[in-house]
Design a protein around this motif. Structure first.
Motif, mmCIF file in Angstrom:
data_model
loop_
_atom_site.group_PDB
_atom_site.id
_atom_site.type_symbol
_atom_site.label_atom_id
_atom_site.label_comp_id
_atom_site.label_asym_id
_atom_site.label_seq_id
_atom_site.Cartn_x
_atom_site.Cartn_y
_atom_site.Cartn_z
ATOM 1 N N ARG A 6 -8.180 -29.272 -21.814
ATOM 2 C CA ARG A 6 -8.636 -29.895 -20.560
ATOM 3 C C ARG A 6 -9.565 -28.960 -19.802
ATOM 4 N NH1 ARG A 6 -2.866 -31.604 -19.904
ATOM 5 N NH2 ARG A 6 -2.727 -29.796 -18.543
ATOM 6 N N ARG A 7 -9.265 -27.668 -19.835
ATOM 7 C CA ARG A 7 -10.106 -26.688 -19.153
ATOM 8 C C ARG A 7 -11.510 -26.653 -19.776
ATOM 9 N NH1 ARG A 7 -7.784 -23.046 -16.165
ATOM 10 N NH2 ARG A 7 -5.901 -23.077 -17.432
ATOM 11 N N GLU A 47 -3.517 -27.722 -22.118
ATOM 12 C CA GLU A 47 -4.207 -27.297 -20.891
ATOM 13 C C GLU A 47 -5.546 -26.640 -21.203
ATOM 14 O OE1 GLU A 47 -3.464 -24.184 -17.272
ATOM 15 O OE2 GLU A 47 -1.727 -25.213 -18.127
#
Length: 65
Positions: A42-43, A39
């Protein structure tokens, strides 16, 4: 201002539509790669994309668009 926002939205939709129309299997592979990423990664990619977009809009405005 509204006209510029509509123009930008239209251009985004054209590019997105072309990707889905011309290379749907590539989109599927990209989505699978995104699922495998953490995550935080992706951020960071999202923040980089936002920064690049702001720079491009700023550059276009400086060039008189």
């Amino acid at each position: 201002m509204i006209g510029t926002a509509l123009l930008a939205l239209g251009l985004v939709l054209i590019v997105e539509g072309l990707a889905y129309a011309l290379a749907p299997s590539l989109i599927e592979r990209m989505l699978e790669m995104l699922r495998l990423m953490a995550e935080d990664q992706r951020r960071v990619i999202g923040l980089i994309a936002i920064t690049a977009g702001v720079v491009l809009v700023w550059a276009a405005k400086m060039l008189g668009a």
